[in-house]
Design an enzyme around this catalytic site. Structure first.
Site, PDB file in Angstrom:
ATOM      1  N   CYS A 114      14.347 -56.148  61.951  1.00  0.00           N
ATOM      2  CA  CYS A 114      14.376 -57.545  61.466  1.00  0.00           C
ATOM      3  C   CYS A 114      13.513 -57.735  60.223  1.00  0.00           C
ATOM      4  O   CYS A 114      13.739 -58.671  59.455  1.00  0.00           O
ATOM      5  CB  CYS A 114      13.904 -58.488  62.558  1.00  0.00           C
ATOM      6  SG  CYS A 114      14.927 -58.390  64.020  1.00  0.00           S
ATOM      7  N   HIS A 259      13.384 -65.329  58.982  1.00  0.00           N
ATOM      8  CA  HIS A 259      14.367 -64.447  59.624  1.00  0.00           C
ATOM      9  C   HIS A 259      15.049 -65.242  60.729  1.00  0.00           C
ATOM     10  O   HIS A 259      14.383 -65.914  61.521  1.00  0.00           O
ATOM     11  CB  HIS A 259      13.657 -63.212  60.176  1.00  0.00           C
ATOM     12  CG  HIS A 259      14.463 -62.471  61.192  1.00  0.00           C
ATOM     13  ND1 HIS A 259      15.765 -62.078  60.951  1.00  0.00           N
ATOM     14  CD2 HIS A 259      14.171 -62.069  62.456  1.00  0.00           C
ATOM     15  CE1 HIS A 259      16.223 -61.460  62.019  1.00  0.00           C
ATOM     16  NE2 HIS A 259      15.282 -61.450  62.956  1.00  0.00           N
ATOM     17  N   ASN A 289      21.863 -63.608  65.147  1.00  0.00           N
ATOM     18  CA  ASN A 289      20.796 -62.825  64.516  1.00  0.00           C
ATOM     19  C   ASN A 289      21.423 -61.580  63.873  1.00  0.00           C
ATOM     20  O   ASN A 289      21.894 -60.694  64.576  1.00  0.00           O
ATOM     21  CB  ASN A 289      19.780 -62.438  65.600  1.00  0.00           C
ATOM     22  CG  ASN A 289      18.604 -61.644  65.063  1.00  0.00           C
ATOM     23  OD1 ASN A 289      18.670 -61.071  63.972  1.00  0.00           O
ATOM     24  ND2 ASN A 289      17.536 -61.590  65.832  1.00  0.00           N
TER      25      ASN A 289
HETATM   26  O1  UT7 Z   1      14.802 -60.630  65.683  1.00  0.00           O
HETATM   27  C1  UT7 Z   1      13.817 -60.553  66.682  1.00  0.00           C
HETATM   28  C2  UT7 Z   1      14.559 -60.275  67.897  1.00  0.00           C
HETATM   29  N1  UT7 Z   1      14.480 -61.074  69.024  1.00  0.00           N
HETATM   30  C3  UT7 Z   1      13.951 -62.307  69.209  1.00  0.00           C
HETATM   31  O2  UT7 Z   1      13.408 -62.947  68.371  1.00  0.00           O
HETATM   32  C4  UT7 Z   1      14.112 -62.821  70.603  1.00  0.00           C
HETATM   33  C5  UT7 Z   1      12.980 -63.686  71.054  1.00  0.00           C
HETATM   34  N2  UT7 Z   1      13.233 -64.187  72.392  1.00  0.00           N
HETATM   35  C6  UT7 Z   1      14.180 -65.095  72.674  1.00  0.00           C
HETATM   36  O3  UT7 Z   1      14.842 -65.551  71.762  1.00  0.00           O
HETATM   37  C7  UT7 Z   1      14.354 -65.550  74.103  1.00  0.00           C
HETATM   38  O4  UT7 Z   1      13.434 -64.883  74.920  1.00  0.00           O
HETATM   39  C8  UT7 Z   1      15.787 -65.296  74.645  1.00  0.00           C
HETATM   40  C9  UT7 Z   1      16.736 -66.279  73.983  1.00  0.00           C
HETATM   41  C10 UT7 Z   1      16.212 -63.884  74.371  1.00  0.00           C
HETATM   42  C11 UT7 Z   1      15.852 -65.546  76.150  1.00  0.00           C
HETATM   43  O5  UT7 Z   1      15.364 -66.834  76.466  1.00  0.00           O
HETATM   44  P1  UT7 Z   1      14.303 -66.986  77.634  1.00  0.00           P
HETATM   45  O6  UT7 Z   1      14.034 -68.420  77.770  1.00  0.00           O
HETATM   46  O7  UT7 Z   1      13.142 -66.109  77.344  1.00  0.00           O
HETATM   47  O8  UT7 Z   1      15.139 -66.505  78.881  1.00  0.00           O
HETATM   48  P2  UT7 Z   1      14.824 -65.354  79.951  1.00  0.00           P
HETATM   49  O9  UT7 Z   1      15.088 -64.016  79.382  1.00  0.00           O
HETATM   50  O10 UT7 Z   1      13.489 -65.585  80.582  1.00  0.00           O
HETATM   51  O11 UT7 Z   1      15.910 -65.680  81.028  1.00  0.00           O
HETATM   52  C12 UT7 Z   1      15.940 -66.940  81.714  1.00  0.00           C
HETATM   53  C13 UT7 Z   1      17.116 -66.923  82.668  1.00  0.00           C
HETATM   54  C14 UT7 Z   1      17.133 -65.690  83.547  1.00  0.00           C
HETATM   55  O12 UT7 Z   1      17.644 -66.068  84.809  1.00  0.00           O
HETATM   56  P3  UT7 Z   1      16.641 -66.356  86.032  1.00  0.00           P
HETATM   57  O13 UT7 Z   1      15.879 -65.096  86.244  1.00  0.00           O
HETATM   58  O14 UT7 Z   1      15.776 -67.498  85.603  1.00  0.00           O
HETATM   59  O15 UT7 Z   1      17.578 -66.704  87.160  1.00  0.00           O
HETATM   60  C15 UT7 Z   1      18.140 -64.786  82.880  1.00  0.00           C
HETATM   61  O16 UT7 Z   1      18.750 -63.891  83.778  1.00  0.00           O
HETATM   62  O17 UT7 Z   1      18.341 -66.896  81.942  1.00  0.00           O
HETATM   63  C16 UT7 Z   1      19.136 -65.781  82.354  1.00  0.00           C
HETATM   64  N3  UT7 Z   1      19.892 -65.292  81.221  1.00  0.00           N
HETATM   65  C17 UT7 Z   1      21.061 -65.834  80.844  1.00  0.00           C
HETATM   66  N4  UT7 Z   1      21.785 -66.849  81.348  1.00  0.00           N
HETATM   67  C18 UT7 Z   1      22.926 -67.161  80.721  1.00  0.00           C
HETATM   68  C19 UT7 Z   1      19.590 -64.289  80.347  1.00  0.00           C
HETATM   69  N5  UT7 Z   1      20.546 -64.176  79.406  1.00  0.00           N
HETATM   70  C20 UT7 Z   1      21.472 -65.116  79.696  1.00  0.00           C
HETATM   71  C21 UT7 Z   1      22.683 -65.499  79.091  1.00  0.00           C
HETATM   72  N6  UT7 Z   1      23.367 -66.529  79.632  1.00  0.00           N
HETATM   73  N7  UT7 Z   1      23.152 -64.897  78.001  1.00  0.00           N
END
Ligand code: UT7
Length: 332
Positions: A114, A259, A289
């Site tokens: 990134c 970014h 992204n």
């Molecule tokens: O370029 C740099 C690269 N990356 C980043 O900048 C990413 C930075 N992080 C993020 O953007 C966020 O952490 C994410 C968008 C990736 C995820 O959001 P989050 O609020 O941290 O969600 P999480 O991973 O803690 O997941 C929350 C819930 C989980 O379910 P439970 O355990 O609460 O039942 C996941 O299993 O959401 C679930 N989940 C989804 N649900 C629907 C994970 N991915 C998905 C999905 N659709 N695609």
């Protein structure tokens, strides 16, 4: 001393638009979840046989060259930033060189994910300031739709990343009132495994096993919450670093192009810095992204939309895998 100036910008996007609704047919997700957590509404997926990362970079480069008013033959250094090269080796730099029909000039590949654009910009800036090169082509491109799995187990990454490319021409100038004022790059390898694609790597006798395929070990891994936590600290820090270095303040900033990792990160940074909507440009809702390509792609669209005017102070900043992060200040 010479100053480096961006004189041409261009981008290329694959035609296929994949909406959040379409993703719900492949995996257990919803458009509401994706929009709420990331701000993404759609992304582009490459067309096999037509789009490759090097070809996409070349198409973007051809537009950037035209906008700069020079030809490929004027370029004396190529820099290509990508985490998804056409081949494991050689890199995309030499492939783009071949496609542009420029012989013998050096081609450097950058592997800073990134932060690839900011790292590439800093390399171009340093070479130009030193007087070693005069006309640098920096291309950034990614094809990520084929490394993610459109399935429940791949959903945490599959909804975020997209394909695309962008390029800029950077040229030496004696006019010190304009151009790249400074670049600032950092890394912290302690978090290398928090956002990575481990396999196939060189640290195992068998680079690919059937077990890896079954277990999903060939998919990228991201500790999303940790990345988010670090990103919202590093972005403001490195933006302040760039402004302080130049004796400037946030009030002097006309446009921040962060970014495009996640709209929620960009909004957090905007609020933290107290910037207005006019001072920040985002386009992640359309492309997801696109990793190394995201900043120059946003830069290209910001220019087209008239959001960058003569004399404007523009800050670009990135954070991502490595962890790596960085910023640059540009007087347009
Ligand atoms: O370029 C740099 C690269 N990356 C980043 O900048 C990413 C930075 N992080 C993020 O953007 C966020 O952490 C994410 C968008 C990736 C995820 O959001 P989050 O609020 O941290 O969600 P999480 O991973 O803690 O997941 C929350 C819930 C989980 O379910 P439970 O355990 O609460 O039942 C996941 O299993 O959401 C679930 N989940 C989804 N649900 C629907 C994970 N991915 C998905 C999905 N659709 N695609």
């Amino acid at each position: 001393m010479k100053r480096a100036r961006i004189t041409g910008v261009g981008h290329y996007l694959p035609e296929q638009i994949v909406t959040n609704e379409e993703l719900t047919t492949y995996m257990d997700t919803s458009s509401e979840w994706i929009v709420e957590r990331t701000g993404i509404k759609e992304r582009r997926f490459f067309k096999e046989g037509d789009d490759t990362v090097s070809k996409m970079g070349t198409r973007a480069a051809e537009i950037a060259l035209k906008n700069a008013g020079i030809t490929a033959q004027d370029i004396d250094l190529i820099i290509f930033a990508t985490l998804s090269p056409d081949y494991n080796f050689p890199g995309c730099g030499v492939l783009m060189q071949r496609q542009l029909g420029i012989k013998n000039i050096p081609a450097i590949d950058i592997r800073q994910q990134c932060s690839g654009f900011i790292y590439g910009l800093s390399v171009a800036d340093a070479y130009i300031r030193s007087g070693m090169y005069k006309n640098v082509l920096l291309a950034c491109g990614e094809i990520q739709s084929n490394v993610m799995e459109l399935s429940d187990r791949g959903r945490n990454m599959a909804v975020i990343f997209g394909d695309g490319a962008a390029a800029i021409v950077i040229q030496a100038t004696d006019d010190t009132s304009k151009g790249i004022l400074s670049t600032h790059i950092h890394s912290d390898g302690e978090f290398a495994e928090e956002l990575m694609l481990q396999h196939p790597g060189s640290n195992r006798k068998e680079r690919i096993t059937t077990e890896m395929l079954t277990n999903g070990d060939l998919l990228p891994h991201m500790n999303g919450k940790l990345v988010f936590k670090h990103a919202i600290v590093r972005f403001p820090e490195v933006i302040h670093e760039a402004l302080n270095h130049n004796g400037l303040t946030l009030a002097d900033l006309d446009l921040l192009i962060p970014h495009q990792a996640n709209l929620r990160i960009a909004e957090y940074v905007q609020n933290d810095l107290g910037l207005t909507n006019d001072q920040v440009f985002n386009n992640i809702h359309k492309y997801g992204n696109t990793t190394a390509a995201s900043i120059p792609l946003a830069f290209s669209e910001a220019l087209q939309a008239g959001r960058i005017k003569d004399g404007d102070l523009v800050c670009v900043a990135a954070f991502g895998s490595g962890f790596t992060w960085g910023s640059a200040l540009i007087r347009w």
